[in-house]
Write an enzyme that holds these catalytic residues in place. Sequence first.
Site, short mmCIF file in Angstrom:
data_model
loop_
_atom_site.label_atom_id
_atom_site.label_comp_id
_atom_site.label_asym_id
_atom_site.label_seq_id
_atom_site.Cartn_x
_atom_site.Cartn_y
_atom_site.Cartn_z
N GLU A 103 34.56 37.02 27.26
CA GLU A 103 35.27 35.95 26.53
C GLU A 103 34.55 34.62 26.71
OE1 GLU A 103 39.04 37.22 28.31
OE2 GLU A 103 39.90 37.14 26.29
N GLU A 123 40.34 45.27 28.98
CA GLU A 123 41.62 44.91 29.58
C GLU A 123 42.71 45.97 29.45
OE1 GLU A 123 39.60 42.86 28.04
OE2 GLU A 123 39.64 40.86 28.92
N1 3HC Z 1 38.02 41.82 39.73
C1 3HC Z 1 37.94 41.97 41.07
N2 3HC Z 1 37.16 42.89 41.67
C2 3HC Z 1 36.43 43.67 40.88
C3 3HC Z 1 36.46 43.56 39.47
C4 3HC Z 1 37.30 42.59 38.90
N3 3HC Z 1 37.38 42.39 37.58
N4 3HC Z 1 35.64 44.50 38.95
C5 3HC Z 1 35.11 45.17 39.99
N5 3HC Z 1 35.58 44.66 41.15
C6 3HC Z 1 35.23 45.07 42.52
C7 3HC Z 1 35.70 46.48 42.83
O1 3HC Z 1 37.03 46.49 43.27
C8 3HC Z 1 34.70 46.91 43.90
O2 3HC Z 1 35.13 46.32 45.09
P1 3HC Z 1 34.84 47.04 46.51
O3 3HC Z 1 33.36 47.16 46.61
O4 3HC Z 1 35.47 46.13 47.49
O5 3HC Z 1 35.52 48.39 46.41
C9 3HC Z 1 33.42 46.21 43.47
O6 3HC Z 1 33.82 45.15 42.59
C10 3HC Z 1 32.46 47.09 42.74
O7 3HC Z 1 33.14 47.74 41.67
P2 3HC Z 1 32.71 49.19 41.17
O8 3HC Z 1 32.69 50.14 42.31
O9 3HC Z 1 33.58 49.50 40.00
O10 3HC Z 1 31.20 48.90 40.73
P3 3HC Z 1 30.35 49.57 39.60
O11 3HC Z 1 28.99 49.03 39.74
O12 3HC Z 1 30.55 51.05 39.57
O13 3HC Z 1 30.97 49.04 38.21
C11 3HC Z 1 31.86 47.37 36.73
C12 3HC Z 1 30.87 47.68 37.88
C13 3HC Z 1 31.41 48.12 35.46
C14 3HC Z 1 31.83 45.90 36.49
C15 3HC Z 1 33.26 47.87 37.12
O14 3HC Z 1 33.57 47.34 38.39
C16 3HC Z 1 34.35 47.46 36.18
O15 3HC Z 1 34.49 48.06 35.14
N6 3HC Z 1 35.16 46.46 36.56
C17 3HC Z 1 36.34 46.09 35.84
C18 3HC Z 1 36.02 45.21 34.67
C19 3HC Z 1 37.28 44.75 34.00
O16 3HC Z 1 38.24 45.47 33.88
N7 3HC Z 1 37.26 43.51 33.51
C20 3HC Z 1 38.39 42.93 32.87
C21 3HC Z 1 39.24 42.26 33.88
S1 3HC Z 1 40.74 41.64 33.21
C22 3HC Z 1 40.29 40.23 32.39
O17 3HC Z 1 39.14 39.87 32.36
C23 3HC Z 1 41.39 39.49 31.78
C24 3HC Z 1 40.93 38.40 30.90
O18 3HC Z 1 40.92 38.83 29.58
C25 3HC Z 1 41.84 37.21 31.01
#
Ligand code: 3HC
Length: 684
Positions: A103, A123
């Site tokens: 975003e 999301e």
């Molecule tokens: N917030 C906080 N922590 C996060 C995070 C996030 N959005 N995304 C990942 N992490 C943390 C994980 O909990 C993990 O923590 P740990 O090592 O303590 O267990 C660490 O980052 C690594 O995560 P992964 O094991 O998943 O790492 P990968 O390399 O396999 O994957 C990734 C990376 C593709 C970025 C994956 O973590 C992912 O898909 N994350 C979620 C992304 C997401 O859902 N984003 C949207 C959030 S909601 C939002 O943005 C709302 C907005 O519209 C207002």
Amino acid sequence: MTVSLTRHGAIAVVCVDHPPVNALSQSVRQGLWDMIGTLDALDDVLAVILICAGRTFMAGADVSEFGKPPMEPHLRNLVQRIEEARKPWIAAMHGSALGGGFEIALACRYRVALATASVGLPEVNLGIIPGAGGTVRTPRFAGIEAAVELVTTGKPVRASKAKQMGLIDAVIEGDLLEGSLAFAQACDLANVPALAQDRPIAPVGPEFWTNAEAALVKRVRSEAAPLRALACVKVASERSFTDALAFERETFLELRGSPQASAMRHVFFCERAAPRPSELNGVTPRPVRTVGVIGSGTMGAGIAAACREAGLPVILIEQDQSALGRGLANLLHINDGAVTAGRISAQQAADKVNGVIGQTDLTALAEADLVIEAVFEDLAVKRDVFARLATHCRSDAILVTNTSYVDPQQIFEGLSHPERFLGLHFFSPAQVMKLLEIIPTAQTDPTVLSAGFALARAMNKIPVRAGLCDGFIGNRMLKVLWAQAERVLLSGATPVQVDAAMRVFGQPMGPFEAQDLGGLDSADFQRKTARARGDTVFAPLAERLVALGRLGQKTKAGWYDYPEGSRQGQASLVVTNVIKEAGEEALIPQRTWSSSQIVDALLLPVVNEGARLLAEGIAMRASDIDLVNIHGCGFPRWLGGPMHWAQAGGLSGVVARLDALAHEGLAEPPCDALREHSFTGRAF
Ligand code: 3HC
Ligand code: NAI
């Protein structure tokens, strides 16, 4: 510094460095907020590149901040401030630019990305919708159809596709910073592209929305967020930019506090914790570079495919050449299916198959680091295989059984080096299902157990440690669910009613449809073994159907009838009579059933079994039980798994309803552990 600034002549480079994934925590938002003010005031800055350190661009809002009081500056205000900045901002993306991260990129004047980068709005996977303009800006860059696809599926797209869609301006080859600087220098900064708010959205006809909604309802069942995301894109296409942002905000806030969002956040963190259990901290896994798979039937071929997915060379062993031929054909079929579905290219499929060597002689496994047995479910056959493996394999090779029900301790009994044996229970189809139960014996060495978890990570599976018992976690809970489904039939419900109730609850299919699909014979085989062991078995109806030769879809008759050429079951008169007779013989009182009563009667005993599994130490954490049910048994993700679902609804209610079912003879009463948690209010 979380957010730092360097200068490259008239180009400023803002770098976010907030491991592990540059999530937009308060410190990142504040750093960026302050930086905008600083850069706006510097007259000699002509453009700003926004780049990230580490493995990825900003992967979204910080999920761990959800559920806590919001802290300024808010993400949506930051996004707007970047959009209104005096200098044009250029988002330079690598890794995953997701959610709030994307975003922010959408508010920049330009977006560039490495070819390996992906962008998206995931999301919905957290039970929410984009909350910082994603549903409003995306259709202005990519059109309505693409925006709907992105926000309702949550699936990211690769940079080249994003460029075709109009979401990014350039794909950078080579070094991202150098490429972005060159891009900035080549830009006509006197003629920057229009902001999202000034871009028109090409309209679609009313039938587009009706069709999109109908398709989505079918796909997501009672999951709320995708439909709400669709509604936001519709509003973005019909109302002003400002009104659409307000609508999105309202929807986002409503969903963020919803039970579904809380459940999906629970699953998000469980899934990330599962591959690295704290009890294995500091334990180095035994290295696995070559894998042997014994047996190439349904499971063996799938396991071999999963190993190839992890990039491991496989030696596939069968009992003779003709069985090996069938097994290799199974493997080809799996890979051809993946090519047809567009998941892999023909070249990738060929590479996968070429990485498998077929053999009929166990001596081929002399140098394998790990061998997985997937032969017939028969103790004697399995013991014979392991006795031979013990002589042919290296003494430090990890030897694994994929048994569903045979006790691994009996399989391995008396063999040398007991520390190298392990159970790895894959779910069918093994190349698709994400769950992997990992079952150590009392003697399994921690480095061997750790290798099981490492293998799961390499295969992109969700590993869950389970203790030794009949059916481990998943099948033991499924057995309870199926027994309950029969109890409900015996007291007046029909298979159609039960399956429909469970589908409305959110299961992809009901218990009877699932049994018909998988075949009733394997559970029957397992029941016979259990009975021979002296266990009590409850499946009076399934046993009658098997005796009648009704084994499911494969015999065109099971819990349903399947007319020639159809996989759509129809209510069966034979089954109705079987249920009636069995109910009458056992003098079971008849009652009427509502959908919610059916769900209670099937799932509360599953929760009870979960509490037992925890009390017995078979499952180490309630979250593991949730993951097993979500990834192995079709429990809806948006309800967080049975243990989360029960706790979120209140355990005292669960106990009271289970007591009432037990009083009617329709379930076992709550176990002590469940009563205790309900009484003390202590979380599982
Ligand atoms: N917030 C906080 N922590 C996060 C995070 C996030 N959005 N995304 C990942 N992490 C943390 C994980 O909990 C993990 O923590 P740990 O090592 O303590 O267990 C660490 O980052 C690594 O995560 P992964 O094991 O998943 O790492 P990968 O390399 O396999 O994957 C990734 C990376 C593709 C970025 C994956 O973590 C992912 O898909 N994350 C979620 C992304 C997401 O859902 N984003 C949207 C959030 S909601 C939002 O943005 C709302 C907005 O519209 C207002
Ligand atoms: P299957 O019958 O499809 O395949 C078994 C294969 O093993 C056959 O190809 C057979 O030729 C081969 N085989 C038998 N003895 C052998 C030997 N001595 N050496 C080499 N190969 C030999 O069986 P399936 O369904 O693949 O099951 C295999 C194992 O996986 C069983 O223990 C089963 O309980 C377990 N399992 C099965 C699941 C399923 O859904 N089918 C799910 C999880 C585990």
